[in-house]
Design an enzyme around this catalytic site. Structure first.
Site, mmCIF file in Angstrom:
data_model
loop_
_atom_site.group_PDB
_atom_site.id
_atom_site.type_symbol
_atom_site.label_atom_id
_atom_site.label_comp_id
_atom_site.label_asym_id
_atom_site.label_seq_id
_atom_site.Cartn_x
_atom_site.Cartn_y
_atom_site.Cartn_z
ATOM 1 N N LYS A 1 2.021 -9.423 -0.448
ATOM 2 C CA LYS A 1 1.940 -8.576 -1.633
ATOM 3 C C LYS A 1 2.817 -7.356 -1.390
ATOM 4 C CE LYS A 1 -1.399 -6.580 -4.887
ATOM 5 N NZ LYS A 1 -1.175 -5.120 -4.842
ATOM 6 N N GLY B 1 -6.383 -5.769 -9.914
ATOM 7 C CA GLY B 1 -6.904 -4.741 -9.026
ATOM 8 C C GLY B 1 -7.801 -3.768 -9.768
ATOM 9 N N CYS C 1 0.836 -1.205 0.000
ATOM 10 C CA CYS C 1 0.000 0.000 0.000
ATOM 11 C C CYS C 1 0.871 1.255 0.000
ATOM 12 C CB CYS C 1 -0.917 0.001 1.210
ATOM 13 S SG CYS C 1 -2.071 1.392 1.216
ATOM 14 N N GLY D 1 -0.331 -5.341 -11.887
ATOM 15 C CA GLY D 1 -0.068 -4.042 -12.500
ATOM 16 C C GLY D 1 -0.417 -4.000 -13.962
#
Length: 378
Positions: free
Chosen positions: A149, A235, A109, A212
């Site tokens: 992650k 995501g 994050c 990504g």
């Protein structure tokens, strides 16, 4: 078509090897349900980020966030924490109370409220702290697989992913997901898929997942071929596109064309999403209000006037949402060029870090349990 092996996350076999990325305020139970429905139950769907301190202290909001639908198997929780002892307690609580079947740890994050505490994508720079957290998590996890992650590093001058990958292997982590950006990039620029390939070569002992710039099933297949990774983590590509998981199944299994839904199907999905949120929150109005942030993502590329978009974004009941959607030209086909970046795209940000964080990657004296966030999400 290249055949890809199933992804093993401990005892859990994920086929096709597709994982829904944890996203704060997005990947709650209703959204996971919607994505699973489109995928036919195939794939792995991870909860939004849960703060370990809030879990251990049984924060009311946090306890709701970790509730899983009865059909969710395996149940996957992502944890955020910076204090090894607190992380260990949270993992032990999950095991003892049978709260999940898989634990993922967040070291990716980039948002300031997380990195300023030394958490998320800032933490792997402190190698001993990363090792201590992973050690506590794995030691307390019993038979539950622990994954992580992460990002490439803090910025181009502070790259950590290869060191972090080796530490993860040594501490018994089951799999690693790498977002091919630094914290400074946030979501801007282009994801570095070469870094994913390098990590796979560096830690051949365990599965490596790439994350990504996966906006379509073809992107996922291309990432697998180009990097040699063992799976993909999706995501922002599924924001307003829960049917992307149907496309991913079709792409990996080679079973047919992609969804490309017209606006009528999209509108039905919007109403169902809002209804699920209302049921989950126990309040229809709250559900529709929470859904508002999804409206622009669902409607991207369709011919919908700006005033109608604004109006849809302030609805507060299912009847109101349905009525306004019915006023649109629902016969519109899937718009050409509707795939592509959604969500946050800013880049080249200054990463907010604790004072002196970058002076010594091995000095962890400035980190304490006080650095834990007291609420979930982020």
């Amino acid at each position: 078509m290249t055949a890809f092996s199933p992804l093993a996350i401990g005892p859990h076999i994920v086929q096709p090897p597709v994982v829904l990325a944890p996203m704060a305020g997005i990947t709650n139970a209703p959204f996971r349900t919607l994505c699973r429905e489109f995928s036919g139950g195939k794939g792995l769907f991870v909860s939004e980020m849960i703060t370990t301190r809030a879990l251990v202290e049984r924060n009311e909001k946090t306890m709701q966030l970790i509730r899983f639908d009865a059909t969710e198997q395996p149940r996957s929780i992502q944890l955020y924490g910076v204090d090894p002892v607190t992380v260990g307690k949270a993992v032990r609580m999950i095991v003892d109370e049978d709260l999940a079947d898989h634990i993922d740890l967040n070291f990716g994050c980039p948002v300031p409220k997380v990195t300023r505490k030394g958490g998320g994508s800032a933490l792997p720079y402190k190698r001993p702290l990363l090792r201590a957290i992973l050690n506590e998590a794995v030691a307390n996890a019993g038979d539950l697989p622990v994954t992580m992650k992460m990002r490439k590093g803090i910025d181009d001058d502070h790259i950590t992913f290869l060191d972090a990958g080796r530490i993860a292997v040594e501490e018994g982590v089951t799999a690693i997901a790498l977002h091919g950006r630094t914290a400074a990039q946030h979501y801007g620029g282009t994801a570095d898929w070469d870094a994913i390939a390098r990590l796979k070569e560096h830690v051949p002992e365990i599965p490596v997942l790439g994350n990504g710039d996966i906006w379509s099933a073809d992107d996922a297949l291309r990432m697998m071929r180009e990097t040699g990774c063992d799976g993909v983590v999706v995501g922002r590509g599924c924001l307003g596109r829960p049917w992307l998981f149907a496309d991913l199944v079709a792409g990996f299994e080679g079973t047919g064309a992609y969804a490309a839904p017209g606006l009528r199907v999209v509108a039905d999905a919007m109403v169902r999403h809002a209804r699920l949120l209302g049921e989950w929150l126990g309040d229809e109005a709250r559900g529709v209000i929470d859904f508002r942030k999804h409206v622009a993502w669902y409607l991207k590329g369709f011919s919908v006037g700006s005033e109608m978009r604004k109006s849809l974004a302030i609805t507060s009941s299912l009847d109101e949402l349905s009525a306004q959607l019915s006023e649109l030209d629902l016969d519109q086909p899937w718009p050409v060029g509707a795939d592509g970046p959604r969500g946050r795209t800013s880049g080249n940000n200054r990463v907010v870090l604790p004072d002196g964080w970058l002076k010594d990657p091995y000095d962890c004296s400035g980190v304490s349990e006080d650095a834990e966030l007291d609420t979930s999400g982020g």
